[in-house]
Design an enzyme around this catalytic site. Structure first.
Site, PDB file in Angstrom:
ATOM      1  N   SER A 134     -87.989 -74.725 -67.220  1.00  0.00           N
ATOM      2  CA  SER A 134     -87.458 -75.406 -66.083  1.00  0.00           C
ATOM      3  C   SER A 134     -86.057 -76.010 -66.370  1.00  0.00           C
ATOM      4  O   SER A 134     -85.853 -76.490 -67.566  1.00  0.00           O
ATOM      5  CB  SER A 134     -88.653 -76.599 -65.785  1.00  0.00           C
ATOM      6  OG  SER A 134     -87.968 -77.633 -65.169  1.00  0.00           O
ATOM      7  N   TYR A 159     -92.869 -83.994 -68.822  1.00  0.00           N
ATOM      8  CA  TYR A 159     -93.017 -82.773 -68.128  1.00  0.00           C
ATOM      9  C   TYR A 159     -92.000 -81.790 -68.828  1.00  0.00           C
ATOM     10  O   TYR A 159     -92.215 -80.749 -69.379  1.00  0.00           O
ATOM     11  CB  TYR A 159     -92.900 -82.763 -66.559  1.00  0.00           C
ATOM     12  CG  TYR A 159     -92.659 -81.582 -65.894  1.00  0.00           C
ATOM     13  CD1 TYR A 159     -93.505 -80.659 -66.016  1.00  0.00           C
ATOM     14  CD2 TYR A 159     -91.393 -81.101 -65.602  1.00  0.00           C
ATOM     15  CE1 TYR A 159     -93.254 -79.322 -65.216  1.00  0.00           C
ATOM     16  CE2 TYR A 159     -90.864 -79.753 -64.920  1.00  0.00           C
ATOM     17  CZ  TYR A 159     -92.063 -79.107 -64.859  1.00  0.00           C
ATOM     18  OH  TYR A 159     -91.753 -77.730 -64.245  1.00  0.00           O
TER      19      TYR A 159
HETATM   20  N1  LIG Z   1     -91.109 -75.509 -57.832  1.00  0.00           N
HETATM   21  C1  LIG Z   1     -90.228 -75.639 -58.612  1.00  0.00           C
HETATM   22  O1  LIG Z   1     -89.052 -75.975 -58.251  1.00  0.00           O
HETATM   23  C2  LIG Z   1     -90.339 -75.418 -60.436  1.00  0.00           C
HETATM   24  C3  LIG Z   1     -89.172 -75.719 -61.123  1.00  0.00           C
HETATM   25  C4  LIG Z   1     -89.071 -75.420 -62.383  1.00  0.00           C
HETATM   26  C5  LIG Z   1     -90.137 -74.925 -63.194  1.00  0.00           C
HETATM   27  N2  LIG Z   1     -91.629 -74.777 -62.065  1.00  0.00           N
HETATM   28  C6  LIG Z   1     -92.677 -74.164 -62.778  1.00  0.00           C
HETATM   29  O2  LIG Z   1     -93.059 -73.248 -62.209  1.00  0.00           O
HETATM   30  C7  LIG Z   1     -94.503 -72.943 -62.102  1.00  0.00           C
HETATM   31  C8  LIG Z   1     -95.005 -72.754 -60.770  1.00  0.00           C
HETATM   32  O3  LIG Z   1     -94.694 -74.058 -59.972  1.00  0.00           O
HETATM   33  P1  LIG Z   1     -95.062 -74.271 -58.523  1.00  0.00           P
HETATM   34  O4  LIG Z   1     -94.188 -75.122 -58.079  1.00  0.00           O
HETATM   35  O5  LIG Z   1     -95.476 -73.048 -57.931  1.00  0.00           O
HETATM   36  O6  LIG Z   1     -96.407 -75.237 -58.682  1.00  0.00           O
HETATM   37  P2  LIG Z   1     -97.843 -74.920 -57.949  1.00  0.00           P
HETATM   38  O7  LIG Z   1     -98.331 -76.297 -58.480  1.00  0.00           O
HETATM   39  O8  LIG Z   1     -97.723 -74.983 -56.761  1.00  0.00           O
HETATM   40  O9  LIG Z   1     -98.406 -73.918 -59.022  1.00  0.00           O
HETATM   41  C9  LIG Z   1     -99.201 -73.967 -60.071  1.00  0.00           C
HETATM   42  C10 LIG Z   1    -100.583 -73.367 -60.039  1.00  0.00           C
HETATM   43  O10 LIG Z   1    -101.212 -73.789 -61.292  1.00  0.00           O
HETATM   44  C11 LIG Z   1    -102.620 -73.848 -60.902  1.00  0.00           C
HETATM   45  N3  LIG Z   1    -103.054 -74.507 -62.584  1.00  0.00           N
HETATM   46  C12 LIG Z   1    -102.734 -75.628 -62.850  1.00  0.00           C
HETATM   47  N4  LIG Z   1    -103.370 -75.834 -63.897  1.00  0.00           N
HETATM   48  C13 LIG Z   1    -104.226 -75.044 -64.313  1.00  0.00           C
HETATM   49  C14 LIG Z   1    -105.143 -74.568 -65.086  1.00  0.00           C
HETATM   50  N5  LIG Z   1    -105.410 -75.353 -66.053  1.00  0.00           N
HETATM   51  N6  LIG Z   1    -105.693 -73.125 -65.041  1.00  0.00           N
HETATM   52  C15 LIG Z   1    -105.416 -72.413 -64.023  1.00  0.00           C
HETATM   53  N7  LIG Z   1    -104.583 -72.685 -62.846  1.00  0.00           N
HETATM   54  C16 LIG Z   1    -103.894 -73.785 -63.065  1.00  0.00           C
HETATM   55  C17 LIG Z   1    -102.565 -74.855 -59.899  1.00  0.00           C
HETATM   56  O11 LIG Z   1    -103.754 -74.947 -59.198  1.00  0.00           O
HETATM   57  C18 LIG Z   1    -101.485 -74.243 -58.985  1.00  0.00           C
HETATM   58  O12 LIG Z   1    -102.029 -73.476 -58.070  1.00  0.00           O
HETATM   59  C19 LIG Z   1     -94.796 -74.095 -62.828  1.00  0.00           C
HETATM   60  O13 LIG Z   1     -95.019 -73.742 -64.434  1.00  0.00           O
HETATM   61  C20 LIG Z   1     -93.632 -75.180 -62.915  1.00  0.00           C
HETATM   62  O14 LIG Z   1     -93.549 -76.089 -64.043  1.00  0.00           O
HETATM   63  C21 LIG Z   1     -91.509 -74.873 -60.846  1.00  0.00           C
END
Ligand SMILES: NC(=O)c1ccc[n+]([C@@H]2O[C@H](COP(=O)([O-])OP(=O)(O)OC[C@H]3O[C@@H](n4cnc5c(N)ncnc54)[C@H](O)[C@@H]3O)[C@@H](O)[C@H]2O)c1
Length: 326
Positions: A134, A159
């Site tokens: 991130s 985080y």
């Molecule tokens: N969206 C952003 O702007 C952004 C920015 C930087 C990093 N990220 C990273 O990208 C990744 C995806 O983010 P996102 O925005 O799609 O989030 P999101 O919450 O929509 O997706 C994450 C998914 O992981 C699943 N999950 C959580 N814990 C779990 C577990 N213990 N076992 C199995 N599944 C589990 C959740 O149910 C969810 O569907 C994450 O790692 C997040 O930290 C996202």
């Protein structure tokens, strides 16, 4: 679309999430098979996650496994039973502010969970892992834009610390076992299915309902907003072209102030925004801005969607009735 498998079998963790569901669809469209793992946790409404998967679930090369990535036996089983050839690890507890409320849970899912995924991949002989880091790892970095070699030893939220930890964990697997471990530092991702608590989704909903929009700080904080299609391009390029231990920024490499973002959304919805001012939040950083020259050069990453166009597409999707509350 071809129904035949022409490519790899990819385990996508967090496949029901915002980014994971888009990655899964694109992998299927190009001929890969996808094993989607998700536990549908309640960070936001699991019904939205089910809806995210609607298209993928109809695909014969998609297999959904409902379960928790911290269960080692489950990971072992699905990696070997399905002949997985690469892992795209996106499951996590996301979000800066909520991590201040429950830092232990963030550490458990993001750090211990990644330890399970990386170790299970090694044990199963899967040598290619792409994982989500991130932009938050840059903390209050004052040098703009942020480049991958800038120091990232000063995170300002639990985080961010978990994401930095993932990069360290990945390094071990690359160095000791020769695995390809590619970390992608996503910069604020948005687009259809964006997590409902994130700014663009929440602001759009509020503005459309005629409610005031909360603005933390003076509106001058800047973010590099990255459209989902560009992020998916970067993830697939990393999967295909990544080598060794590498970290890449994936952003649009342009910044937008919070005040301008609100204006853009309001203009697209045709409303006048009412702003509700709040003090800055702990954990927030004044600016994010990605230097993407490494990803351009090594992955051929070439983002295409400026924020004005991305907001247009987001609002069009929202108007189609999909931007539900968390
Ligand atoms: N969206 C952003 O702007 C952004 C920015 C930087 C990093 N990220 C990273 O990208 C990744 C995806 O983010 P996102 O925005 O799609 O989030 P999101 O919450 O929509 O997706 C994450 C998914 O992981 C699943 N999950 C959580 N814990 C779990 C577990 N213990 N076992 C199995 N599944 C589990 C959740 O149910 C969810 O569907 C994450 O790692 C997040 O930290 C996202």
């Amino acid at each position: 679309m071809s129904r035949e498998q022409t490519g790899a079998t990819v385990l996508v963790t967090g496949a029901a999430g915002f980014i994971g569901s888009h990655v899964a669809e694109r992998l299927l469209a190009r001929g890969d098979a996808v094993i989607g793992l998700d536990n549908f946790d309640t960070f936001y409404d699991p019904a939205l996650k089910r809806a995210n998967l609607r298209a993928a679930l109809g695909h014969p090369r998609f297999h959904l496994v409902e379960g928790d990535l911290r269960e080692r036996a489950l990971l072992d089983r699905l990696l070997t039973d399905h002949g997985v050839t690469a892992v795209v690890h996106l499951a996590a507890r996301a979000g800066v502010r909520p991590s201040l409320v429950d830092p232990e849970l963030y550490a458990d899912v993001n750090v211990r969970g990644s330890a399970v995924v990386f170790e299970a991949a090694r044990a199963a002989g899967v040598t290619r892992v792409i994982y989500a880091s991130s932009s938050s790892v840059y903390g209050g970095n004052e040098k703009l834009p942020f480049a991958e070699d800038d120091p990232v030893d000063h995170p300002v939220s639990p985080y961010a610390a978990t994401k930095k930890a993932n990069e360290l964990q990945a390094h071990v697997y690359a160095r000791l076992f020769g695995m390809t471990m590619i970390g992608l530092r996503f910069f604020t991702v948005y687009g259809p299915r964006q997590r409902p608590e994130m700014a663009i989704a929440a602001f759009t909903r509020r503005l459309a309902e005629g409610r005031p929009v909360p603005m933390y700080g003076d509106g001058g904080s800047r973010r590099d907003y990255t459209y989902i299609d560009d992020i998916v391009d970067g993830v697939l390029a990393a999967l295909d072209r990544g080598r060794g231990y590498r970290i890449y920024n994936l952003g649009e490499s342009a910044t937008t102030t919070l005040a301008r973002l609100i204006e853009l959304i309001a203009a697209e919805l045709g409303v006048t925004p009412e702003i509700e001012r709040h003090p800055e939040q702990p954990g927030d950083v004044p600016a994010t801005w990605a230097d993407i020259s490494r990803a351009r050069e090594e992955l051929g990453y070439d983002p295409q969607v400026p924020v004005e166009e991305g907001i247009r597409r987001y609002v069009a999707w929202f108007r189609g009735g999909r931007g539900a509350a968390p």
